[in-house]
Each structure stands twice: as structure tokens, then as C-alpha cells.
Enzyme design. Structure first.
Site, PDB file in Angstrom:
ATOM      1  N   HIS A 194      -2.434  17.806  46.077  1.00  8.80           N
ATOM      2  CA  HIS A 194      -1.150  18.513  46.055  1.00  8.80           C
ATOM      3  C   HIS A 194      -0.570  18.632  44.644  1.00  8.80           C
ATOM      4  O   HIS A 194       0.315  19.450  44.400  1.00  8.80           O
ATOM      5  CB  HIS A 194      -0.144  17.853  47.010  1.00  8.80           C
ATOM      6  N   ASP A 226      -6.321  14.656  50.411  1.00  7.26           N
ATOM      7  CA  ASP A 226      -5.409  14.841  49.278  1.00  7.26           C
ATOM      8  C   ASP A 226      -5.980  14.264  47.977  1.00  7.26           C
ATOM      9  O   ASP A 226      -5.291  13.563  47.227  1.00  7.26           O
ATOM     10  CB  ASP A 226      -4.041  14.214  49.565  1.00  7.26           C
ATOM     11  N   SER A 261       2.642  10.797  41.665  1.00 12.28           N
ATOM     12  CA  SER A 261       1.533  11.240  42.505  1.00 12.28           C
ATOM     13  C   SER A 261       0.268  11.439  41.686  1.00 12.28           C
ATOM     14  O   SER A 261       0.284  12.112  40.656  1.00 12.28           O
ATOM     15  CB  SER A 261       1.882  12.549  43.214  1.00 12.28           C
TER      16      SER A 261
END
Length: 466
Positions: free
Chosen positions: A121, A151, A225
Site C-alpha cells: 500500500h 501487503d 508503514s
């Protein structure tokens, strides 16, 4: 005389108490002495245990120093076309203005020649990816491969020199209560290090992809992230991925993809260009007090098998309905997340030793994992299978499940129209793959009607209710 004796005794006891307190608190080994290291010894009937009450007992500096040079800043530049509804309405103008959007995140260098792992993402829909190292050097990166389900994305830069990199640890060996460091770039603050403990393992957040997170209380915020979660030796135990928060920023818990899963995906992308998914081939649910009572079994932990998929490794090994999986290899299986997390780190044709309870007897069954593409399930007389690369390319899609065959007598007359169609959604829930579809259908009764959106063999979108 009696009063004098009483006063003397009180004075003596006061002196002894004062001297004892001084020795306890201020002597060379006293609690407030310079030599004391804030260590408390707890005695119990089981022996003596030393408990650290100070951060001085754990040194994070070495792990932090090693990791900050291997964690990078990831800049994602994407371009979108924004239309003007007023111009379209009054003047029939069908064009649009192109706007540039910039997103940021983190990544971890995993090889000296510039391979970098991050979250999918973080780089999704990017037209340009820029990597900035800890020494402020910047490079353009190319995408080697991605796995949207888990992911994970693998990037590559050419720095023209050997780069520092992080080594992988065995995430299955991580223990609850163990210290961990989260390293990343929250809010564009580069090289940020936070510390916490492993709060839980195999945490299932009911996402459509990974269902076995490492949970920590190390502070993780937007921008973290794709960054590193490392142990006190600076070894990678997870890729920081998400937080659970009502505000969108850190409020207590963060979640990381275990390093064993990330490493397996990376190896697949480098070797095959896509992810090789192995499956056990069982459907069912995890046990708890309520489920065990309803099923009439004594065990309250483990994975209860309700169905075994046709032609799967589980079927060939003889696993059946009613078996309870309690261990795979050396990994204890108490929940579905335990099972899925361990299997997700395996490939097709890998052999695993499955420990089951059958009729109150424990048995070890060797199972060879099947390839995910041959996994199929049946519902309402429709046998379904995952789509392959040719289907994705032909219909310009990246998800869906295909109708392999029709066994429902009421639908037999429509077999030519339905067989080969690709289901995109069931009751408005995206049918990403068979695992997702199985989770949707396991809560539905065969007598309930369901709505399906699908692509037929001519590429047309159709909707049916069965």
C-alpha cells in the site's frame, strides 16, 4: 525503674531499625546506592527470580544503530485525472486536469545490492518511487514484484555501492513480552526509533489478506508503514504495517507482518516473479468454549476441520471432518491465525507434520501442501476455483474465482452459460480468491439466496441470484 527499662528498650529497637534501614537503602548494595541497578529479587516457593525494573538492564543502542542505516524513506508519486463536473455539464468538456499526489512511507534494505522490502500500500499506483537513504542520498526505485493479499512489495535500487542491510530473524521464535524496536519515518521524521514489547502473536484482525500479525506497543504512526520491527540484536522480526486507532494515529497497539511470511514472499517474487501459495486444503474454525460445546468435543483450543477440499494434500493424507489440528511441525495451533500464519510461510509441495486429535487419540499425519490454484470449493452445486494468470490477462482483472463445474440439477440447463464465468462479488462483497469466498459462504446456509456479479466468457458483466 520499670519506666526506665521500657524507655531503654524502645530506644534500642529504634536504633536497630534505623541502622537496618540505612544498610538496606544507603549501604554499598542498598537500594539508593550508586552500585544498585534497580534490580528487585522476588522470592517464591518456586525459587528466586530476578526482575529488571530499569531500561538500564536492556541496551537498545546497538540494535538502533544497526537498523537506522538499513531503513529508508519511500516517496510514492502518483498522478490522477480530476474532472470538472460543471464543465462537463454546461460545455460537454470531457477532459480533466492531471494532479500529482505524493505519499510517503518506509522500507527496509535486505541485501547489499539494493533490494528493499516495504508494504504494497506504500507504493500502490505509483508512477515514480524515490528512495532516500539514511545518509540523505536519493535513488529512483523499480518495482520487482508485489503481493497485495499480504501487503508486501519488493523494490530495487542501484546505489553503485554495497549498502548496509538487515538480516531476517525467525519470527516463529519471537516471544510475548520480548522487547522490540520499530524503526521508520513517521510524519516524514526520518530515522525514528521507538521501543515496546511484543504484546501478542498470530493476531487475527479479519483482514482479507494476512491474518497472523505480530502485535506490539511500540509507537507506530502514518509513515512507519513498511519499516522495520527488530529485536534487541537488530534482526528483522516484522514489517510494520498498520495500527488500530480511532484517531488514525498511534493509541497503543501496532501490527507487523511476521518476517517469516515476508521473507517467503520476497523469495518467491525474486525466484518466480509471483507468490507461490501452498494450502493445507481444510475448512473449519477455531475452537473455544462455546464452539467445543456445540460440536461436542472436549478440546477448547485447536482448529476443527469441517470439510476437506477435493484433491488437496489434506485429503490425500487422510485428514477428515472432525479432526482437530493442534500442532503443525513444532508450531502449536490454538487459533485459525496460528494455522494460516504458519502455512503462509510455506510453498506448494512443502511437507508438514500435522498433529491431530481424532476420537480423543493424538496422531501425527504428514501432509504435502497443495498449490493454491488447484484449491476448489463447492456451494449450491457450483464448484469454484481460483483464477490463473491467463484469466487475469484476458479479462483485465486481478481478482475473482471461476466456476469450474455445475453439479446443481436446477442449474444444469444453464451450464453452458455459467461454466467458465468469473465471479467478482457475492452479496456485494469482493470475491478476491477462494479463501475470501469460503469465509463469505461459511456463514450462509444452502437455503439462503445469494447475489453474484460475474464476467461471462464474452467479457460481459452479468448479475444472477441463486
Amino acid at each position: 525503674m520499670k519506666r526506665f527499662s521500657t524507655l531503654f528498650l524502645v530506644s534500642l529497637l529504634s536504633g536497630v531499625t534505623t541502622l537496618g534501614a540505612y544498610k538496606l537503602l544507603f549501604d554499598d548494595n542498598g537500594y539508593f546506592s550508586k552500585n544498585h541497578n534497580n534490580i528487585t529479587t522476588l522470592a517464591s516457593e518456586y525459587g528466586v527470580k530476578t526482575v529488571g525494573l530499569s531500561a538500564n538492564t536492556v541496551d537498545f543502542t546497538e540494535a538502533a544503530e544497526k537498523t537506522i542505516h538499513t531503513v529508508v524513506h519511500v516517496k510514492n508519486v502518483s498522478r490522477t485525472t480530476v474532472s470538472n463536473p460543471l464543465l462537463e455539464y454546461f460545455y460537454g468538456f470531457r477532459g480533466g486536469q492531471e494532479q500529482e499526489q505524493v505519499g510517503t512511507g518506509s522500507g527496509v534494505i535486505i541485501s547489499e545490492d539494493g533490494y528493499i522490502v516495504t508494504n504494497n500500500h506504500v507504493v500502490k499506483d505509483a508512477s515514480l518511487i524515490e528512495i532516500t537513504l539514511n545518509n540523505k542520498q536519493s535513488f529512483k526505485a523499480k518495482v520487482i514484484g508485489t503481493d497485495s493479499k499480504m501487503d508486501i512489495a519488493l523494490l530495487k535500487i542501484d546505489a553503485g555501492e554495497k549498502l548496509p542491510y538487515t538480516t531476517f530473524a525467525n519470527s516463529d521464535s519471537v516471544r510475548i513480552g520480548e522487547w522490540a524496536l520499530a524503526v521508520g519515518n513517521p510524519y516524514n521524521l526520518t530515522s525514528t526509533v521507538t521501543a515496546g514489547i511484543i504484546s501478542a502473536k498470530a493476531r487475527n484482525l479479519d483482514t482479507s489478506g494476512i491474518q497472523s500479525f505480530i502485535q506490539t506497543d511500540a509507537a507506530v504512526n502514518p509513515g512507519n508503514s513498511g519499516g522495520a520491527l527488530v529485536n534487541t540484536r537488530g534482526e528483522l522480526i516484522g514489517i510494520n504495517t498498520m495500527i488500530s486507532s480511532p484517531t488514525g494515529s498511534y493509541t497503543g497497539y501496532s501490527f507487523a507482518i511476521p518476517s517469516n511470511i515476508a521473507r517467503k514472499i520476497i523469495q518467491d517474487l525474486m525466484e518466480f516473479g509471483n507468490v507461490q501459495r501452498g494450502i493445507l486444503g481444510v475448512e473449519g474454525g477455531e475452537l473455544n468454549a462455546l464452539a467445543s460445546k456445540e460440536l461436542g468435543v472436549k478440546e477448547t483450543e485447536g482448529f476443527y476441520i469441517k470439510k476437506v477440499s477435493k484433491n488437496s494434500g489434506a485429503e490425500k493424507a487422510g485428514l477428515g471432518k472432525g479432526d482437530i489440528i493442534i500442532k503443525i511441525d513444532d508450531q502449536n495451533i490454538a487459533t485459525y491465525a496460528d494455522l494460516s500464519g504458519y502455512i503462509n510461510a510455506k510453498r506448494p509441495n512443502d511437507k508438514v507434520e500435522v498433529t491431530i486429535i481424532r476420537n480423543e487419540n493424538t496422531k501425527v499425519v504428514p501432509v504435502i501442501l497443495s498449490k493454491n490454484e488447484i484449491f476448489n470449493t463447492e456451494f449450491k452445486g457450483l464448484e469454484l476455483e481460483n483464477i490463473d494468470g491467463l484469466d487475469k490477462k484476458k479479462f483485465h482483472i486481478d481478482y475473482g474465482v471461476k466456476i469450474k463445474s455445475i453439479t446443481n440439477e436446477n442449474l444444469k440447463q444453464y451450464e453452458n452459460d455459467l461454466k467458465g464465468n468469473i465471479i467478482l462479488s457475492i452479496d456485494n462483497i469482493k470475491a478476491k480468491d477462494l479463501e475470501t469466498v469460503s469465509n463469505i459462504l461459511k456463514n450462509k446456509d444452502e437455503s439462503q439466496s445469494i447475489q453474484m456479479e460475474m464476467i461471462n466468457k464474452n467479457g460481459q458483466i452479468i448479475r444472477i441470484i441463486i
